[in-house]
Design an enzyme around this catalytic site. Structure first.
Site, PDB file in Angstrom:
ATOM      1  CB  CYS A 120      -0.932  -0.006   1.213  1.00  0.00           C
ATOM      2  SG  CYS A 120      -2.086   1.376   1.248  1.00  0.00           S
TER       3      CYS A 120
ATOM      4  CB  CYS B 114      -7.486  -0.868   6.283  1.00  0.00           C
ATOM      5  SG  CYS B 114      -6.741  -0.962   4.648  1.00  0.00           S
TER       6      CYS B 114
END
Length: 363
Positions: A108, A204
């Site tokens: 990410c 997440c």
């Protein structure tokens, strides 16, 4: 406040947590022209409905980022990156299906956060951007070095090894010289509403930590039953999908061997889980691909230390780049559960040298 600082616009990635909130507050206090950005990756915005979600970048995190921005008197953009984030989720699922253990937080940062921050900074005319990572940058003219955060318990340099080093010329890490307790003390001093907010520990997009459920939804064929064997190939039992196992796993194996047993290998080609004693997890060498270095590529061996996972204490080793472009790392002492799919990151003391993605062990 000097005039040069006042004229410098900084874009700050604000996740709604205490680290990024303090980072934004410190820069604003120093006189920078701060704009915040919250990267939305698919959760509901606070105004859309009453659905609640967990994990970082959640609805409640967005609310916290809005509250902090209002308190600081800075603008905050909330930008939807759901479509872009799909690439991270697909990588995560595919790695598990292929018998690897992915690290979506590193990917990410490489693919999303820092690349997007550069684009967003340019779009708002910001010369610099900042995050709440526990790392430091040493700028010496045109050369930029990435250093561990001073709080080694929170140091996040492992997650940033793959970011293009040119990007660090424009980046600020306002809390890299602080430890966590000091960051919370700063939040309290500044009157931020997130002073006591716990750190997020979930992935997440898997807030319930049930990654197998996510994989099953997207790749149900990955849950085909297969054999559980020992290192000699003797069948010990059956499994319901290699996705349910990770290298080094000891609990929940569903097999009684009469002595401690660990997952020592996953073979997606034969759909086999291999169990063995802990000694079979101990390996001295690894090969890594997709490497990213902050130094000139070492074609001859260099002495350094290496981390093979975030919580791993970096261990002394020798490393070099092979003619085929892969990174070879030989440890002084065998390391436990060197896991394909995880990152290996090299250090020289406080200095981050770079790293790569573990493909295989070599002994």
């Amino acid at each position: 406040m000097d005039q040069e600082t006042a004229n410098k616009k900084v874009l700050v990635a604000m996740s709604g947590g205490v680290d990024s909130s303090v980072s934004a507050a410190l820069l604003a206090e120093q006189g920078y022209d701060v704009t915040g950005v919250f990267m939305r990756v698919g959760m509901k915005l606070p105004s859309e409905d009453n659905e609640q979600t967990k994990g970082c970048c959640s609805e409640s995190d967005a609310e916290d980022a809005v509250s902090v921005a209002k308190l600081l008197g800075i603008p905050l953009q909330i930008i939807d990156f759901k479509a872009d984030f799909e690439r991270i989720i697909e990588y995560f699922v595919n790695d598990y299906v292929n018998g690897r253990t992915p690290n979506p937080c590193v990917r990410c940062n490489n693919w999303m956060k820092f690349g997007k921050l550069v684009e967003l900074a340019d779009s708002v005319g910001a010369e610099h951007f900042a995050t709440g990572h526990y790392v430091r940058v040493d700028r010496q003219g045109e050369r930029v070095k990435l250093l561990r955060g001073l709080d080694h318990r929170k140091d996040q340099s492992y997650f940033l090894f793959g970011v293009n080093r040119e990007i660090f010329k424009r980046s600020f890490f306002p809390i890299g010289h602080l430890d966590k307790s000091e960051v919370r003390a700063e939040a309290d001093r500044l009157g931020l509403p997130v002073t006591d907010k716990p750190d997020s520990v979930e992935i997440c997009f898997v807030p319930d930590d049930d990654y197998a459920r996510l994989v099953r939804e997207r790749r149900p064929e990955a849950f085909a039953p297969g054999d559980v064997v020992d290192s000699s190939g003797k069948v010990l039992g059956k499994h319901q999908g290699i996705i349910n196992f990770t290298l080094g796993q000891r609990r929940g194996l569903g097999i009684a061997m009469g002595k401690p047993a660990y997952v020592t290998r996953l073979d997606p080609r034969t759909n086999t889980v291999v169990l063995g004693p802990r000694e079979e997890l101990m390996k001295r060498s690894l090969a890594a691909g997709d490497i990213s270095l902050f130094i000139d590529s070492p074609t001859s061996p260099i002495r350094c230390t290496a981390k093979i996972r975030y919580q791993h204490k970096d261990a002394p080793c020798t490393a070099w780049v092979e003619p085929d472009g892969s990174l070879r790392v030989d440890f002084e002492e065998p390391q436990s559960a060197i896991t394909p799919g995880q990152a290996v990151v090299l250090y020289d003391g406080e200095l981050v040298l770079g790293g790569g993605w573990i493909d295989a062990t070599l002994d």
